[in-house]
Motif scaffolding. Structure first.
Motif: not given
Length: 646
Positions: A116-127
């Motif tokens: 979940k932590d890595a996914a959230k960081a990735l989603m922030e980058k994707a807007g």
């Protein structure tokens, strides 16, 4: 298109995949454990391969054995269903390495969304908007407590590798943080082999709205939203599509965010992007945040299929076989409304404890879609999720679909195990839910009313008494047909429901039968294909099921026939003896002999049916004996701890 696929799963999802595949002309291979040798999915498939013992770790989680079965039977691809290995990237790699096709996303996509932590960081980058929180590597208690303080209470502690509510704790006061953290980490380590957690801001009036996405590895589309806010213990109970109160602006914003999430990881196949939504002031485009992505088909996918007319399993097979996306975004639209209710074998009054049992009687209405992995006569075992069926209804409007769900649940008949059927029926009649006022706290707020045991109608007792008398029971085909010269004119019947004993007497009368229940007299007559009690048509059907009698209607009542020769055994369930409520693994024991405990104190934790259950003291007392230790596998009813007599 594939000629043959293997389904690496069991239960209702295996049956669901098999039926769609066979409709496409694709042959299917089932796998099964010792416990599932006679299961419905085994009977439905064209072939079936035994893969091990009843424990998931000995069968459905043995990836190498499943791949061997696929190769041995000539299957070209493996469909993972949901649960078990469906989101295991190492399994995906092994499937691909064996020259087979995995019907789902790539291992890289699963890994990207697995934590979940890595996914959230990735989603922030994707807007994609994400909930304020902490998802760092420092897992020291003091550091996490400071992070929670910075975020602001209330907060949610969530396992980074979690799902299904496991490893999740709500903390509303800083003084409770350390204990909640330890509990969440322990549960996460057991369930996922990873004790790390993240901290999130807790939304006060949250709604759980998720978006169905589908990709081909490059492009993706969304198939609109589902509202999954009706939950208990973070487990979904009733889902619906579309979400009540949804605006076109909000739908477009959430759909676009979900598509960005899918395309950011090159997603292929069916997936779900889950959002937490602030429902305190209606649905707003600035009031939703990414929670997680489920890189598989979801349990509640039938409601999406109902409103879009799409067979998502068919799409999965087509895209996995190399076809392009079957539709463009502009080709997809919503028609009508759909609900799905999850019917479980569980003891609602006991706190929704999973239950087991043989389904001596099982019947569903023809006007609802029923996704089920069991049939009448099957056994709900302690090894797997205790779902009996998903009851799905559709209508042109939300109110029509909900009315049909209420009717479908009322027409559903289950005997042989306790179920949540009455609880589901109570939810369909909840006034706030009927108005579309849903959020994840609804069940908790109205828990007492929703779980209250309905009063047993006297007419239901009368129906059970009539069913217990052979002459009267035969009278359902015509009262005279069941009456013979040797049949007694009057017969006593004892019925028990819970702790209530009904002393009944059934006697022949001029019109039919006189029925006395305790001190209440009623007249019963069989006409027009039904029993009439005191001039009103009885709303229910009574059936002899095993040694008991079940009355099915708006309220389902199961009666037992007490054995007059049975010896009282009340001491076995006294507050001084702590029993295992179901088969399971003793995870922890918190007390030792000689220790004084107060009523409500935690004594032990039992892990069963994928959940942890805390066993507490029923009264103050001194521990006399501890009969189990951590690591013991115990049967239902096994004595674990005794308290000394006072």
């Amino acid at each position: 298109m594939f000629r043959k696929i293997l389904i690496a799963n069991r239960g209702e999802i295996a049956c669901r995949v098999i039926l769609s595949a066979q409709a496409m002309g694709v042959r299917t291979v089932a796998v099964y454990s010792d416990a599932d040798a006679d299961a419905r999915h085994v009977a439905l498939a064209d072939e079936a391969v035994h893969i091990g013992g009843p424990r998931p770790a000995d069968s459905y989680l043995k990836g190498a054995r499943i791949i061997e079965a696929a190769l041995a039977t000539g299957a070209q691809a493996i469909h993972p269903g949901f649960g078990f290995l469906s989101e295991n990237p190492d399994f995906v790699d092994a499937v691909t390495k064996a020259g087979l096709v995995f019907i789902g996303p790539s291992a890289e996509a699963i890994r990207a969304m697995g934590l979940k932590d890595a996914a959230k960081a990735l989603m922030e980058k994707a807007g994609v908007p994400v909930v304020p929180g902490y998802q760092g590597e420092n897992q020291e208690t003091a550091h996490l407590a400071r992070a929670a303080q910075d975020i602001g209470y209330p907060v949610l502690i969530k396992a980074v590798a979690g799902g299904g509510g496991k490893g999740m704790r709500l903390v509303e006061d800083p003084k409770d943080f350390a204990e909640a953290l330890a509990s969440a980490q322990g549960e996460a380590a057991t369930a996922f082999g990873n004790a790390n957690v993240l901290i999130e801001k807790y939304i006060q009036r949250p709604r759980h709205i998720e978006v169905q996405v589908f990709g081909d590895g490059t492009k993706a589309v969304h198939l609109f939203e589902r509202d999954c806010s009706l939950q208990r213990r973070h487990q979904k109970v009733i889902e619906e599509a579309p979400a009540p109160g949804m605006t076109e602006e909000m739908r477009a914003a959430m759909g676009q965010a979900a598509v960005r999430a899918a395309e950011a990881i090159g997603y292929a196949g069916a997936g779900t992007v889950e959002f937490i939504v602030d429902g305190s002031e209606g649905l707003r485009t600035d009031g939703f945040w990414f929670m997680e992505m489920n890189t598989r088909l979801q349990v509640e996918h039938p409601v999406t299929e109902a409103i879009t007319g799409v067979d998502l399993v068919e799409w999965q097979l087509r895209v996995a076989a190399g076809e392009a996306l079957p539709a463009r975004q502009e080709d997809l639209s919503i028609t009508g409304h759909a609900f799905e209710a999850r019917l479980y074998a569980e003891d609602v009054p006991a706190g929704f404890l999973p239950a087991t049992g043989t389904l001596h009687h099982l019947a569903f209405p023809e006007f609802a879609r029923i996704d089920s992995g069991v049939r009448q006569g099957d056994t709900i075992s302690p090894w797997y999720d205790p779902m009996i069926a998903k009851v799905v209804t559709y209508g042109p409007t939300r109110s029509v679909a909900l009315a049909r769900l209420e009717a479908a649940l009322a027409a559903t008949q289950v005997a042989g195990s306790v179920t949540n059927l009455d609880f589901l029926g109570a939810l369909t009649r909840h006034e706030g839910f009927a108005r579309g006022e849903v959020d994840t706290g609804l069940i908790a707020r109205d828990y007492d009313a929703l779980t209250a045991q309905p009063e047993v109608p006297m007419a239901s007792v009368a129906l059970a008494a009539l069913a217990a008398v052979p002459a009267a029971g035969a009278g359902e085909a015509g009262s005279d047909a069941g009456f013979t010269l040797w049949a007694p004119l009057s017969q006593s019947v004892a019925l028990e429901h819970g702790e209530t004993l009904y002393d009944c007497r059934v006697a022949r009368s001029d019109k039919g039968w006189d029925v006395r229940v305790n001190d209440t007299d009623m007249e019963a007559e069989w006409r027009a294909g039904a029993w009439w009690i005191d001039g009103a048509r009885a709303q229910g059907e009574a059936l002899q099921v095993g040694a008991g009698i079940s009355v099915f209607g708006a309220v389902t009542v199961h009666f037992t026939r007490p054995d007059p020769l049975a010896v009282e055994a009340g001491a076995g369930a006294s507050a001084g003896l702590v029993l295992a409520p179901m088969p399971g693994l003793v995870k922890a024991v918190f007390v030792q002999a000689g220790e004084h405990v107060e009523k409500g104190a935690r004594l032990a934790v039992l892990e069963a049916m994928k959940m942890e259950h805390t066993l507490t003291a029923g009264r103050d007392g001194t521990v006399e004996d501890v009969l189990a230790k951590a690591g013991d596998q115990v049967e239902a009813g096994a004595a674990l701890i005794t308290l000394a007599d006072e």
